[in-house]
Write an enzyme that holds these catalytic residues in place. Structure first.
Site, PDB file in Angstrom:
ATOM      1  N   ASP A   9       0.884  -1.184   0.000  1.00 20.68           N
ATOM      2  CA  ASP A   9       0.000   0.000   0.000  1.00 20.68           C
ATOM      3  C   ASP A   9       0.920   1.233   0.000  1.00 20.68           C
ATOM      4  O   ASP A   9       0.868   2.063   0.884  1.00 20.68           O
ATOM      5  CB  ASP A   9      -0.963  -0.002   1.202  1.00 20.68           C
ATOM      6  CG  ASP A   9      -0.268   0.065   2.548  1.00 20.68           C
ATOM      7  OD1 ASP A   9       0.869  -0.431   2.668  1.00 20.68           O
ATOM      8  OD2 ASP A   9      -0.865   0.644   3.489  1.00 20.68           O
ATOM      9  N   HIS A 241       9.142  -1.210   9.545  1.00 20.08           N
ATOM     10  CA  HIS A 241       8.040  -2.191   9.584  1.00 20.08           C
ATOM     11  C   HIS A 241       8.058  -3.113   8.354  1.00 20.08           C
ATOM     12  O   HIS A 241       8.271  -4.309   8.462  1.00 20.08           O
ATOM     13  CB  HIS A 241       6.695  -1.472   9.619  1.00 20.08           C
ATOM     14  CG  HIS A 241       6.505  -0.568  10.795  1.00 20.08           C
ATOM     15  ND1 HIS A 241       6.444  -1.025  12.081  1.00 20.08           N
ATOM     16  CD2 HIS A 241       6.359   0.781  10.868  1.00 20.08           C
ATOM     17  CE1 HIS A 241       6.256  -0.013  12.910  1.00 20.08           C
ATOM     18  NE2 HIS A 241       6.206   1.099  12.196  1.00 20.08           N
TER      19      HIS A 241
HETATM   20  C1  BDR Z   1       2.239  -0.424   8.749  1.00 19.64           C
HETATM   21  O1  BDR Z   1       1.270   0.589   8.472  1.00 19.64           O
HETATM   22  C2  BDR Z   1       1.655   1.350   7.356  1.00 19.64           C
HETATM   23  O2  BDR Z   1       1.544   2.707   7.639  1.00 19.64           O
HETATM   24  C3  BDR Z   1       3.077   1.001   7.061  1.00 19.64           C
HETATM   25  O3  BDR Z   1       3.353   1.062   5.670  1.00 19.64           O
HETATM   26  C4  BDR Z   1       3.222  -0.405   7.592  1.00 19.64           C
HETATM   27  O4  BDR Z   1       2.822  -1.354   6.627  1.00 19.64           O
HETATM   28  C5  BDR Z   1       2.853  -0.173  10.106  1.00 19.64           C
HETATM   29  O5  BDR Z   1       1.891  -0.244  11.104  1.00 19.64           O
HETATM   30 CA    CA Z   2       2.645  -0.743   4.264  1.00 20.40          CA
END
Ligand code: BDR
Ligand code: CA
Length: 304
Positions: A9, A241
């Site tokens: 995303d 992340h």
């Molecule tokens: C996740 O949420 C999104 O904002 C980041 O891309 C990551 O996949 C972290 O909580």
């Molecule tokens: Ca993400």
């Protein structure tokens, strides 16, 4: 080489994860599938194409879900974290490469069907595309080799609410459907990703390489780190992340895990919470520990 479908995303940490995956010889990225999440899906597709263009790579991109399974469209996007454009307001061009024809969940099904027990799906956004693939072809899904998911907060607090992590709370019903599907899932949640830090000083090293793609990643990550200065004062960087999900797909020894059943709360103030219950038999591999220094070093050697 592991054949991968990478569900994104895109998103700043998604962009870093894309670069890390594409520069890793262990992985063969067959295609990207896009979902709403950090931005609406049309922008998530555009950003994915833009990152590929900057990295000078041509990999098929299939657009997927524009809305949740049952809740309609997402109401608010995290512009304070990922910027107006989802890439820290660095996007000053429209990508010339175009998305492939066809839908994300159909692409996942087709690939799994044609390469049974070979495909690993890395999913770093809301789980809507994966849930839709399961709904469309439940039998085919038993032929997936592994699904590595960045999402959830099992033994730690959430990052959107005290209970919920962003990817799961963006489509809790989809996540619950995926977690109860029997797919062989490794869950890379905030429990481990919040222990992996990229320090701000690294961005100057990226810029100093003089590479256009490195400068692009440094500029957007700078924006991301400013959001971290507010949410995690004194940290001097950001968490990795989505890159950690890629790291785990490359080398599962970066983490250790416990087998659990995971239930997602879909009602009330705890919506999006991932509740884990340890099991002795088959379940979801929930990552609970990470060798953070070793992972970050590996990431830094490859990302730019
Ligand atoms: C996740 O949420 C999104 O904002 C980041 O891309 C990551 O996949 C972290 O909580
Ligand atoms: Ca993400």
């Amino acid at each position: 080489m592991k054949p991968i479908i990478f569900d994104v995303d895109t998103g700043i940490d998604d962009a870093m994860a894309m670069a890390y995956a594409l520069n890793s010889p262990e992985l063969e990225v067959l295609g990207f599938t896009t979902c709403f999440g950090n931005v609406p899906v049309v922008e998530s597709t555009r950003n994915t194409l833009a990152v590929l263009e900057k990295l000078n790579r041509r990999i098929p991109v299939f657009e997927g879900a524009g809305q949740t399974l049952v809740r309609g469209k997402k109401k608010k996007y995290p512009k304070h974290v990922h910027g107006e454009d989802g890439l820290g307001n660095t996007l000053q061009f429209e990508p010339t490469i175009k998305a492939s024809k066809g839908n994300a969940s159909d692409f996942i099904i087709e690939q799994v069907k044609s390469r049974p027990h070979e495909i690993t799906v890395i999913a770093v956004g809301p789980l809507t595309n994966i849930a839709m693939a399961i709904k469309k072809a439940p039998k085919i899904m038993s032929l997936v080799k592994e699904v590595v998911i960045m999402g959830g907060a099992v033994n730690v607090q959430g990052n959107v609410t005290p209970y919920a992590e962003a990817n799961i709370v963006s489509d809790p019903e989809a996540a619950d459907h995926v977690f109860s599907s029997g797919l062989p899932i490794t869950l890379v949640g905030l429990d481990v990703t919040l222990q992996t830090y990229l320090l701000k000083s690294k961005l100057d090293e990226w810029r100093a390489t003089g590479k256009e793609s490195a400068r692009f990643l440094a500029e957007m990550t700078d924006y991301y780190m400013k959001a971290y200065e507010i949410s995690h004062p004194g940290l001097g960087g950001c968490a990795l992340h989505d890159p950690l999900a890629v790291g785990v797909a490359i080398d599962s020894s970066f983490v250790s895990a416990e087998m659990m059943n995971i239930k997602v709360v879909t009602e009330g103030e705890e919506t999006g919470r991932t509740i884990g219950q340890q099991v002795s038999g088959p379940g979801i591999r929930v990552c609970t520990k990470v060798q953070a220094d070793r992972f970050v070093k590996h990431f830094l050697e490859r990302v730019i």
